[in-house]
Structure formats: C-alpha cells, structure tokens
Motif scaffolding. Structure first.
Motif, PDB file in Angstrom:
ATOM      1  N   VAL A   1       0.950  -1.321  -0.177  1.00 17.87           N
ATOM      2  CA  VAL A   1       0.022   0.193  -0.118  1.00 17.87           C
ATOM      3  C   VAL A   1       0.679   1.243  -0.067  1.00 17.87           C
ATOM      4  O   VAL A   1       0.380   2.459  -0.079  1.00 17.87           O
ATOM      5  N   GLY A   2       2.165   1.136  -0.142  1.00 15.89           N
ATOM      6  CA  GLY A   2       3.057   2.414  -0.092  1.00 15.89           C
ATOM      7  C   GLY A   2       2.957   3.175   1.218  1.00 15.89           C
ATOM      8  O   GLY A   2       2.920   2.753   2.011  1.00 15.89           O
ATOM      9  N   ASN A   3       3.126   4.306   1.051  1.00 15.92           N
ATOM     10  CA  ASN A   3       2.869   5.308   2.049  1.00 15.92           C
ATOM     11  C   ASN A   3       1.929   5.438   2.833  1.00 15.92           C
ATOM     12  O   ASN A   3       1.881   5.865   3.975  1.00 15.92           O
ATOM     13  N   LYS A   4       0.957   4.849   2.553  1.00 13.10           N
ATOM     14  CA  LYS A   4      -0.407   4.579   3.401  1.00 13.10           C
ATOM     15  C   LYS A   4       0.058   3.705   4.594  1.00 13.10           C
ATOM     16  O   LYS A   4      -0.464   3.956   5.600  1.00 13.10           O
ATOM     17  N   ALA A   5       0.860   2.718   4.452  1.00 14.72           N
ATOM     18  CA  ALA A   5       1.461   1.874   5.495  1.00 14.72           C
ATOM     19  C   ALA A   5       1.771   2.801   6.528  1.00 14.72           C
ATOM     20  O   ALA A   5       1.748   2.591   7.722  1.00 14.72           O
ATOM     21  N   MET A   6       2.975   3.895   6.224  1.00 17.38           N
ATOM     22  CA  MET A   6       3.627   4.540   7.114  1.00 17.38           C
ATOM     23  C   MET A   6       2.382   5.439   7.714  1.00 17.38           C
ATOM     24  O   MET A   6       2.711   5.610   9.029  1.00 17.38           O
ATOM     25  N   LEU A   7       1.462   6.047   7.115  1.00 17.46           N
ATOM     26  CA  LEU A   7       0.649   6.832   7.730  1.00 17.46           C
ATOM     27  C   LEU A   7      -0.329   6.146   8.590  1.00 17.46           C
ATOM     28  O   LEU A   7      -0.383   6.491   9.862  1.00 17.46           O
ATOM     29  N   ARG A  36      10.662   8.457  -0.032  1.00 17.63           N
ATOM     30  CA  ARG A  36      10.868   9.229  -1.103  1.00 17.63           C
ATOM     31  C   ARG A  36      11.125   7.976  -2.176  1.00 17.63           C
ATOM     32  O   ARG A  36      11.133   8.628  -3.431  1.00 17.63           O
ATOM     33  N   GLN A  37      11.113   6.834  -1.761  1.00 18.88           N
ATOM     34  CA  GLN A  37      11.515   5.652  -2.928  1.00 18.88           C
ATOM     35  C   GLN A  37      10.229   5.163  -3.454  1.00 18.88           C
ATOM     36  O   GLN A  37       9.074   5.132  -2.719  1.00 18.88           O
ATOM     37  N   LYS A  38       9.877   4.806  -4.394  1.00 15.67           N
ATOM     38  CA  LYS A  38       8.830   4.002  -4.992  1.00 15.67           C
ATOM     39  C   LYS A  38       8.344   2.853  -4.304  1.00 15.67           C
ATOM     40  O   LYS A  38       9.228   2.207  -3.525  1.00 15.67           O
ATOM     41  N   ARG A  39       6.940   2.227  -4.208  1.00 18.84           N
ATOM     42  CA  ARG A  39       6.477   1.290  -3.209  1.00 18.84           C
ATOM     43  C   ARG A  39       7.404   0.283  -3.599  1.00 18.84           C
ATOM     44  O   ARG A  39       7.803  -0.666  -2.439  1.00 18.84           O
ATOM     45  N   THR A  40       7.773  -0.390  -4.789  1.00 22.25           N
ATOM     46  CA  THR A  40       8.445  -1.457  -4.879  1.00 22.25           C
ATOM     47  C   THR A  40       9.956  -1.376  -5.076  1.00 22.25           C
ATOM     48  O   THR A  40      10.541  -2.673  -5.441  1.00 22.25           O
ATOM     49  N   ALA A  41      10.600  -0.202  -4.995  1.00 18.22           N
ATOM     50  CA  ALA A  41      11.864  -0.187  -5.022  1.00 18.22           C
ATOM     51  C   ALA A  41      12.713  -0.770  -3.951  1.00 18.22           C
ATOM     52  O   ALA A  41      12.295  -0.775  -2.857  1.00 18.22           O
ATOM     53  N   SER A  42      13.938  -1.338  -4.147  1.00 14.35           N
ATOM     54  CA  SER A  42      14.541  -2.090  -3.316  1.00 14.35           C
ATOM     55  C   SER A  42      15.093  -1.080  -2.227  1.00 14.35           C
ATOM     56  O   SER A  42      15.280  -1.765  -1.003  1.00 14.35           O
ATOM     57  N   LYS A  43      15.412  -0.019  -2.721  1.00 15.91           N
ATOM     58  CA  LYS A  43      16.035   0.791  -1.691  1.00 15.91           C
ATOM     59  C   LYS A  43      15.067   1.198  -0.600  1.00 15.91           C
ATOM     60  O   LYS A  43      15.530   1.661   0.730  1.00 15.91           O
ATOM     61  N   ARG A  44      13.968   1.306  -0.786  1.00 15.44           N
ATOM     62  CA  ARG A  44      12.744   1.513   0.147  1.00 15.44           C
ATOM     63  C   ARG A  44      12.997   0.462   1.284  1.00 15.44           C
ATOM     64  O   ARG A  44      12.834   0.873   2.534  1.00 15.44           O
ATOM     65  N   SER A  45      12.711  -0.564   0.790  1.00 13.80           N
ATOM     66  CA  SER A  45      12.878  -1.745   1.976  1.00 13.80           C
ATOM     67  C   SER A  45      14.243  -1.495   3.173  1.00 13.80           C
ATOM     68  O   SER A  45      14.268  -1.639   3.887  1.00 13.80           O
ATOM     69  N   PHE A  46      15.204  -1.230   2.200  1.00 12.65           N
ATOM     70  CA  PHE A  46      16.651  -1.217   2.580  1.00 12.65           C
ATOM     71  C   PHE A  46      16.897  -0.032   3.638  1.00 12.65           C
ATOM     72  O   PHE A  46      17.162  -0.323   4.895  1.00 12.65           O
ATOM     73  N   TYR A  47      16.221   1.165   3.248  1.00 11.84           N
ATOM     74  CA  TYR A  47      16.303   2.331   4.074  1.00 11.84           C
ATOM     75  C   TYR A  47      15.554   2.096   5.492  1.00 11.84           C
ATOM     76  O   TYR A  47      15.891   2.392   6.604  1.00 11.84           O
ATOM     77  N   ASN A  48      14.342   1.467   5.197  1.00 12.99           N
ATOM     78  CA  ASN A  48      13.433   1.292   6.291  1.00 12.99           C
ATOM     79  C   ASN A  48      13.830   0.167   7.218  1.00 12.99           C
ATOM     80  O   ASN A  48      14.021   0.606   8.510  1.00 12.99           O
ATOM     81  N   LYS A  49      14.514  -0.817   6.824  1.00 12.17           N
ATOM     82  CA  LYS A  49      15.087  -1.961   7.550  1.00 12.17           C
ATOM     83  C   LYS A  49      16.534  -1.280   8.358  1.00 12.17           C
ATOM     84  O   LYS A  49      16.499  -1.640   9.478  1.00 12.17           O
TER      85      LYS A  49
END
Length: 331
Positions: A22-28, A146-159
């Motif tokens: 769900v992208g940024n909605k998950a963060m919200l 700031r990364q797209k929902r499916t981008a690997s960097k998004r998961s990396f930064y969050n982890k």
C-alpha cells in the motif's frame, strides 16, 4: 518515548508490514497507530491525579490492548481502503501497537506490558526524549518514503532505520551497566552501606547518568558522566516518611507510594506536606537542590480524603540545558 519518536517507530513498522502493498499509506496508518496508546493521558482530564498516574502506560500499553484492538481497526480500515486484506491491516496495527510499549519499557516510567498483572517493565536505559535514537531513525524513514513502493532501496532504508535504532537500544543497556558499576564502585570506596540502587540516564543523552541510592533513613542522589575525572559524590535527602503520620494508611497515599516504587521523600514547607517522586530526579544539577521533576502537594479535603496536586515550579529550559551540557562534559 515522546510522540515524534513513537510516530517514527509506528511508521517504520507499518512500512515493514504493508509498505510493498500500500506504499506510504502503510507509514501513515503505522504512525497513527503508534500514537494511539498514548491517548491514556486524556484520563488526567476526567479523573484525579493518583488515578491518572496509575492508568498512565497501563491498559493501552499492554499486549491485551494490541490483541483486542488490532483486528477491530484492521477490519475498519479494510472497509474503505482499496487494499481489503483484513489480516494484513490487523498485523500492521498489532505490531505498531505492541512495539510502542516495548520501546517505552526502556524508559524510566516503564509500561504495564503484561496488564492486568501488576508488573511494570522499566529498564531505564534511555530518556523519554533521545535525539540519538530518533534522528537517525527519522532520516532513514524519510529516505524510504521518497522511494517508489516496490523499490529495493525503500525496504533497505526502512530496515536500516529499524536496525540502527534497535542497536542503539542494545548499546544503552551496556552503558547502563557501565554506569551502574561506577556508582557501585564509588559506594564501596566510600564505605557506604546501602539497601538498593536505581540508575537512569539524564535528559537527552546516555553519557550522563543519575543514581538513587537507598540507605536506612535517606536517599543518596548522585550523577556520573563517562567524561568525569573526579570521584562521584552523593547528596543525602532524608526520607522523612514519618511526616505522613496517619496519612500513610490512606488509599491514595498508598497508591502514590506504589506508583513511585517506594522511591519518595516527604518535605514540609510552611505546614504543608509535599510528596517527591525520586524516580525522575531533579530539574537542577546544583547540590542539595529541592527542585524535583515530580512534586505533589498533599492536602486533605472536607471529607477527609487525601488529594495530590502536582506542583510545577518555575522551569527554565535554557538554564537546565546549560547545566546539563556543562555537567555532561565532566567534572
């Protein structure tokens, strides 16, 4: 912890659970869920001081609360969001709810994670506001956002945010042990026999630590910075528990003593009694300061019941931060 920190933690947990769906909605939703347990502070507007203190970080900070309300909110959100997986939303709310009190358990106040059992977890390794925990965590969260929902960097930064913040919590446990050892050694060197000792970090850092030491008729308060070059000195504060007299048997007084975990002194000023909760120390680094973080005026109402009113003296944040910074740099 403070609201910002719990928002960041909740958002990161929400991202870890449903970010790729769900992208940024998950963060919200994670951020919203991360603040919900602290709604128990509203109790102070509807009840007396003692009851509000007893309720704080109680039911809403428990595993029971997480288990009961996560599926309810999960179902509710799934009713109007495009993503309809009730289980997914329920897991998001559960983990955002339960990680909130787990983090709070590292603070001085602690949490009743296992409510309804009367057991408050308080590891006392981190102050309620600690930039070293929050700021790096927030930076990684923003990078992930700031990364797209499916981008690997998004998961990396969050982890990375979760790993770095959690690692810092582990480090604070070792710092507490090191500080405790220094206080223990100082007591032995000064031939001070004591009953028990309680240590915690000073405000906004984990370099300067405070200690409460119980002896027979008093509590000894001290601080220690890892940058100190001089021996630790202990300031004595008489317990004065006898000043309570027959009030010691009052239900409200017993509740306050229970809330303070027996770390309290009684002072008398102009025929008025004050209850000083020592768990959170002083608002000053000056010797023999009586400016306790939590001090309560004890009064007896017309019906003979004891009431507590929090005393908020003159507080100068700029002065306190200046004193804190000076003391942190070593004696």
């Amino acid at each position: 912890m403070d609201s910002l920190t719990q928002i960041v933690l909740g958002a990161a947990v929400g991202e870890a659970v449903l970010g790729n769906k769900v992208g940024n909605k998950a963060m919200l939703y994670g951020a919203i869920a991360g603040t919900i347990p602290d709604l128990d502070v509203l109790a102070s507007h509807f009840t007396d001081t003692v009851t509000a203190l007893s309720m704080h970080r109680g039911f809403t900070h428990s595993i029971v609360f997480s288990v009961v309300f996560a599926p309810i909110l999960g179902w509710l959100v799934s009713r109007y969001e495009k993503y309809k997986d009730i289980k997914g939303w329920s897991w998001l709310f559960f983990w955002a709810f339960v990680t909130h009190p787990i983090l709070d358990s590292y603070t001085t106040w602690g949490t009743q994670l296992f409510w309804p059992f009367d057991l408050r977890l308080a590891f006392k390794t981190i102050f309620v506001v600690d930039p070293l925990y929050t700021v790096p965590f927030l930076v990684f969260l923003i990078l992930a956002m700031r990364q797209k929902r499916t981008a690997s960097k998004r998961s990396f930064y969050n982890k990375m945010g979760l790993i770095v913040s959690s690692s810092y919590l582990v480090v604070t446990c070792f710092l507490k042990w090191a500080a405790y050892s220094q206080f223990q050694e100082a007591l032995a060197t000064q031939n001070i026999d004591y009953i028990q000792m309680d240590t915690r970090p000073a405000a906004l850092n984990t370099i300067l630590w405070n200690a409460n030491v119980e002896v027979e008729d008093a509590y000894l308060l001290a601080d220690y910075s890892f940058l100190d070059s001089q021996p630790i000195s202990f300031e004595s504060y008489p317990k004065n528990h006898q000043l309570l007299g027959e009030l010691i048997h009052d239900e409200s007084v017993q509740s306050m003593i229970h809330n303070s975990e027996n770390w309290y002194t009684i002072t008398k000023k102009e025929d008025q009694l004050y209850f000083n909760d020592l768990r959170f120390g002083l608002l000053s680094t000056e010797p023999q300061s009586q400016d306790f973080v939590f001090q309560y005026l004890i009064e007896v109402n017309d019906s003979g019941k004891v009431e507590f009113t929090e005393v908020k003296g003159e507080r100068n944040p700029q002065k306190l931060l200046s004193q804190l910074w000076t003391r942190l740099k070593g004696n």
